[in-house]
Every structure is written in C-alpha cells, then in structure tokens.
Design a protein around this motif. Structure first.
Motif, short mmCIF file in Angstrom:
data_model
loop_
_atom_site.label_atom_id
_atom_site.label_comp_id
_atom_site.label_asym_id
_atom_site.label_seq_id
_atom_site.Cartn_x
_atom_site.Cartn_y
_atom_site.Cartn_z
N ARG A 165 0.63 -1.32 0.17
CA ARG A 165 -0.05 -0.04 0.02
C ARG A 165 0.85 1.21 -0.14
O ARG A 165 0.56 2.17 -0.53
CB ARG A 165 -0.95 -0.07 1.31
CG ARG A 165 -2.07 -0.99 0.97
CD ARG A 165 -2.92 -0.91 2.35
NE ARG A 165 -4.21 -2.04 2.27
CZ ARG A 165 -5.21 -1.62 1.73
NH1 ARG A 165 -5.39 -0.46 0.99
NH2 ARG A 165 -6.41 -2.49 1.65
N PHE A 166 2.01 1.25 0.45
CA PHE A 166 2.72 2.65 0.57
C PHE A 166 4.05 2.73 -0.32
O PHE A 166 4.85 1.52 -0.31
CB PHE A 166 3.31 2.59 2.36
CG PHE A 166 4.12 3.75 2.47
CD1 PHE A 166 3.46 5.09 2.50
CD2 PHE A 166 5.48 3.65 2.65
CE1 PHE A 166 4.24 6.14 2.84
CE2 PHE A 166 6.12 4.87 2.93
CZ PHE A 166 5.51 6.14 3.10
N SER A 167 4.14 3.76 -0.95
CA SER A 167 5.23 3.88 -1.68
C SER A 167 5.81 5.23 -1.70
O SER A 167 4.92 6.22 -1.36
CB SER A 167 4.83 3.33 -3.32
OG SER A 167 3.78 4.35 -3.59
N THR A 168 7.04 5.38 -2.18
CA THR A 168 7.26 6.96 -2.47
C THR A 168 7.76 7.06 -3.87
O THR A 168 8.34 6.00 -4.61
CB THR A 168 8.74 7.16 -1.41
OG1 THR A 168 9.70 6.02 -1.56
CG2 THR A 168 8.12 6.70 0.14
N TYR A 201 -0.42 6.32 -0.39
CA TYR A 201 -0.85 5.34 0.27
C TYR A 201 -2.03 4.73 -0.64
O TYR A 201 -2.97 5.80 -0.90
CB TYR A 201 -1.20 5.65 1.62
CG TYR A 201 -1.76 4.72 2.40
CD1 TYR A 201 -1.01 3.69 3.14
CD2 TYR A 201 -3.22 4.49 2.43
CE1 TYR A 201 -1.76 2.68 3.83
CE2 TYR A 201 -3.72 3.42 3.40
CZ TYR A 201 -2.74 2.41 3.91
OH TYR A 201 -3.42 1.72 4.64
N ALA A 202 -2.08 3.65 -1.00
CA ALA A 202 -3.08 2.84 -1.70
C ALA A 202 -4.41 2.52 -0.88
O ALA A 202 -4.32 1.56 -0.02
CB ALA A 202 -2.51 1.94 -2.52
N LEU A 203 -5.57 3.26 -0.86
CA LEU A 203 -6.67 2.85 -0.10
C LEU A 203 -7.23 1.63 -0.69
O LEU A 203 -7.80 0.89 -0.27
CB LEU A 203 -7.65 4.14 -0.34
CG LEU A 203 -7.37 5.24 0.59
CD1 LEU A 203 -8.43 6.32 0.30
CD2 LEU A 203 -7.26 4.96 2.02
N LEU A 209 -4.07 8.00 -2.10
CA LEU A 209 -4.01 9.21 -1.43
C LEU A 209 -2.19 9.74 -1.64
O LEU A 209 -1.46 8.89 -1.61
CB LEU A 209 -4.17 9.40 0.05
CG LEU A 209 -5.82 8.89 0.26
CD1 LEU A 209 -5.77 8.94 1.89
CD2 LEU A 209 -6.60 9.94 -0.37
N ALA A 210 -2.30 10.92 -1.71
CA ALA A 210 -0.66 11.37 -1.74
C ALA A 210 -0.57 12.66 -1.24
O ALA A 210 -1.16 13.58 -0.91
CB ALA A 210 -0.20 11.74 -3.45
N ALA A 211 0.77 12.99 -0.60
CA ALA A 211 1.47 14.11 -0.07
C ALA A 211 2.77 14.23 -0.82
O ALA A 211 3.66 13.35 -0.81
CB ALA A 211 1.51 13.87 1.57
N GLU A 212 3.02 15.50 -0.62
CA GLU A 212 4.21 15.71 -1.72
C GLU A 212 4.91 17.06 -1.50
O GLU A 212 4.05 17.96 -1.06
CB GLU A 212 3.58 15.88 -3.25
CG GLU A 212 4.93 15.95 -4.15
CD GLU A 212 4.52 15.72 -5.60
OE1 GLU A 212 5.46 16.20 -6.39
OE2 GLU A 212 3.20 15.60 -6.05
N TYR A 213 6.06 16.94 -1.41
CA TYR A 213 6.98 18.18 -1.12
C TYR A 213 7.74 18.54 -2.43
O TYR A 213 8.29 17.51 -3.11
CB TYR A 213 7.78 18.23 -0.11
CG TYR A 213 8.99 19.29 0.09
CD1 TYR A 213 8.46 20.64 0.48
CD2 TYR A 213 10.24 19.13 -0.42
CE1 TYR A 213 9.28 21.91 0.59
CE2 TYR A 213 11.14 20.22 -0.28
CZ TYR A 213 10.76 21.51 0.18
OH TYR A 213 11.48 22.45 0.30
N ARG A 214 7.75 19.79 -2.65
CA ARG A 214 8.59 20.20 -3.89
C ARG A 214 9.57 21.45 -3.80
O ARG A 214 8.79 22.30 -2.91
CB ARG A 214 7.58 20.48 -5.42
CG ARG A 214 6.85 19.27 -5.77
CD ARG A 214 5.88 19.84 -6.74
NE ARG A 214 4.89 18.87 -7.01
CZ ARG A 214 3.69 19.06 -7.98
NH1 ARG A 214 3.73 20.24 -8.66
NH2 ARG A 214 2.95 18.07 -8.05
#
Length: 390
Positions: A165-168, A201-203, A209-214
């Motif tokens: 479920r969790f990846s980066t 994170y795969a629901l 769902l995604a969280a991101e920093y750029r």
C-alpha cells in the motif's frame, strides 16, 4: 509509449499555451516499429497586434513547410523505451518583417524505464526542441510570437514500494529555454530545477492518497533581479475509474520568493486522461500557481492555465482532433498590476488515402487580451498537409 510520444509530436500539435503543464512521460502501451515519416505542408498565417510597435509587427503570409520524422518504441516488460526525432523547416513567402523568412525545427524525445526489482523502478524522460511557431509547441514559449527558441526538459524519477500500500517517489526535473532574439533573450532566458518527494498510500486498487513536497529554483541567465525559488506543500488523490480512465489531483500552498517579492499563495493542478477502445482519447490539464514566463519588468506572475485535447477516429480512414487552452495571468509590480486572458482554439481533420499516405487540414485561432494594449493580438493559421510513412 505510442500514445504519449505520438501525442507530443502530432496529436497535440495545437495544445500550445500550457506553459506550466508539461508532461513528456511515456506510458509504453505497445511496441512501435521503426517508422519514418515525410511531411509537406502549405498554409496561411496572420498575426495582428492591436497597437503597432517597432518590436511587435503584424504579418500576413502564405508558407510552405517540410519535415522528416522517426519514431520507435520497445514495450519490453523490464526495460521499455522509446525515441522520436523530428526535423523540418518552414518558409514564409511574404516574410515576417521582424524575423527571417525561414524557420527551422529539430525535436528529440527519449524515454526509458527500468524495473530494478519488484519494488524499485527508475525512469527518465528527455525532450529537446529547437523551433518557432506555428510548429508543434511544447508550451515552453512565451505567449507572444518571439521567433526561434531552444527548449529542453529532463525528468529523472525513482519509485519504491515499501509495502503493498505504501510507496515513495523521488524526482529531479531540469528544464530551460533560450531565445535567438536578443531583446527577448535578455528578459526570458532561464533554467529551472525542480526536486520533488512524494508519499503515496493506496486505499484501494484504484484510489491512492498522496502527500508531496517540491522545491523549485529558477535562474535567469541574463538578469539577476527576478531569480526565484518556490516551496510547495501538496496533498492529493490519484484515481482510476477504469483501465482507460484515470485522474490526478493536487492542491496545497506555494511559498514564492524572488529578488523582488515573496508571497504564499494557493497552488493546484489536475490531470485527466480518457481512452475509448483506441478510437477516442481526451486529455485535460489544469494548474494554478506562480509562472516564470514573460515576467519582464514585473515582480511576479500568478497564472491559471487549463487545456483540453480530444482525438476521435471516426472511421478507419477519417480522424478528427480539437483542442482549447486558456490562461489567466496576473502580473504584479512594475508600476502597476496587469491582467491578461489568452485563448487558443484548434481543430483538424485527417484522411488516410492509402495505407502509408494521409492528408490533413488544420486551423487554429489564438487571441490575447491584456491591460497592456501593446501585448494584445489575434492570430489565425490554416494549413493542409500530406504525410507518407514507411
């Protein structure tokens, strides 16, 4: 790759204007054998400014254009890759006043991915073009007609699945543009570097769902008063309604700082892709945030950009395509704020006369409305062409 690569070089020929939305990635859908194409085209191009200026001259001219293209894609399960090259020239019969009568284009795209293991994947997407309007646009050029420019883009990405479920995903993107016209070059030549770190994170099998920093830094080559940096904090959703329909959404905040100003403002982007039995494709993009193009004497530019491209295969021989892109821009500083609206409409039809010979007709209309009358213009371009493929 066939879908993405060919879209860049043909199907989305009129998707100009999306400066802030650039996607040269590959989906490696199927193998494409080594294919050569030869194109000849003739047309009429008219550009009319609202106010006359020594630096912004109207032109009306017929033109002839020729080009050579090459494409190849290998959809290997472990290391898919693809490449495309496009070379051509265009001659304006009646000239374009400010520039030479002849323009040239050379474009190269190379995309590759490698599955290092079941968890680790790396990819790289490269695009380089030397061109001038009205040839295929990457969206990197400014709104105004500014002659030949060189634009390059490269994205390197590493993704790792820590669990089911969790990846980066970590990426580095470098892009830059330089113009031949010295007056434009002194204001617009720039190089940008973007570093991004995404957590996903795969629901479900279809929704993540995604969280991101750029972090983005932009360096102007001929000036040091508008160099800038941005920090982005974003959250979003990726969803696949089906194998042929996917969407992505990001929203958050952008902290923008340059040598002239600093501010925190909303940032967002959306993308939607729809494919129906290879007969109809639709792609929609949108973004809102700070824009580095055409700042000139202003402190900053905040833009909303959106575009839609649709291709439909009516029969085995007849195909239709259309597109629309719109940009709203607010320039701040420089003695007063300026608001602009730019719109590009396009349509085209193709006819497969023989297995390796096709005929097409295209029309595009673009208009820019601005508080600065010197920038306002409208443009019409119509052409017919014939392409032979081997």
């Amino acid at each position: 790759m066939a879908t993405a690569l060919i879209a860049v070089f043909t199907g989305q020929a009129f998707s100009q204007g999306l400066t802030a939305v650039r996607d040269f990635s590959a989906d490696f859908g199927e193998d494409v054998p080594l294919t050569w194409s030869f194109t000849t085209r003739g047309g009429y191009d008219s550009l009319q400014y609202k106010v006359q200026s020594p630096f912004l001259e109207n032109f009306e001219s017929y033109y002839v254009q020729g080009g050579l293209g090459l494409t190849y894609a290998d959809a290997d399960p472990t290391t898919p890759w693809s490449a495309a090259v496009d070379l051509g020239a265009i001659h304006y019969v009646d000239g374009t006043n400010r520039y030479d009568d002849n323009f040239y284009n050379a474009r190269v795209a190379f995309n590759i991915a490698h599955q290092m293991s079941e968890r680790l994947k790396i990819s790289n997407n490269f695009y380089l073009t030397y061109e001038a309007e009205p040839n295929v646009s990457t969206g990197a050029s400014t709104t105004l007609y500014n002659g030949q420019y060189l634009y390059g883009y490269n994205n390197f990405n590493v993704s790792y699945a820590w669990s089911q479920r969790f990846s980066t995903s970590t990426s580095l993107t470098v892009d830059g543009i330089t113009y031949e016209d010295e007056a434009v070059s002194g204001l617009e030549d720039r190089l940008s570097i973007l570093i991004a770190q995404q957590f996903s994170y795969a629901l479900t099998q279809r929704t993540s769902l995604a969280a991101e920093y750029r972090y983005r830094i932009t360096d102007y080559q001929e000036r040091d008063d508008v160099d800038s940096q941005s920090h982005f904090i974003l959250a979003g959703v990726d969803h696949a309604w089906s194998e042929r329909s996917t969407g992505s959404f990001r929203v958050g905040a952008e902290y923008f700082k340059s040598d002239r100003t600093e501010n925190t403002s909303p940032y967002g982007e959306v993308a939607f892709s729809y494919l129906v039995a290879r007969q109809t494709t639709a792609r929609w993009f949108g973004s809102v945030g700070y824009d580095s193009a055409e700042i000139g004497g202003y402190d900053s530019r905040y833009s909303i950009r959106t575009g839609l491209n649709v291709n439909h295969q009516v029969t085995k021989r007849v195909g239709l395509n259309g597109g629309v892109s719109y940009a709203y821009s607010n320039f701040e500083g420089g003695g007063g704020d300026v608001t602009e609206h730019s719109l590009l409409l396009s349509t085209g039809i193709s006819y497969q006369m023989l297995e390796n010979l096709s005929l097409d007709a295209r029309y595009s209309y673009s208009v820019l409305a601005s508080d600065d009358n010197l920038r306002e213009f409208d443009r019409n371009n119509v052409s017919v062409g014939i392409t032979a493929s081997f």
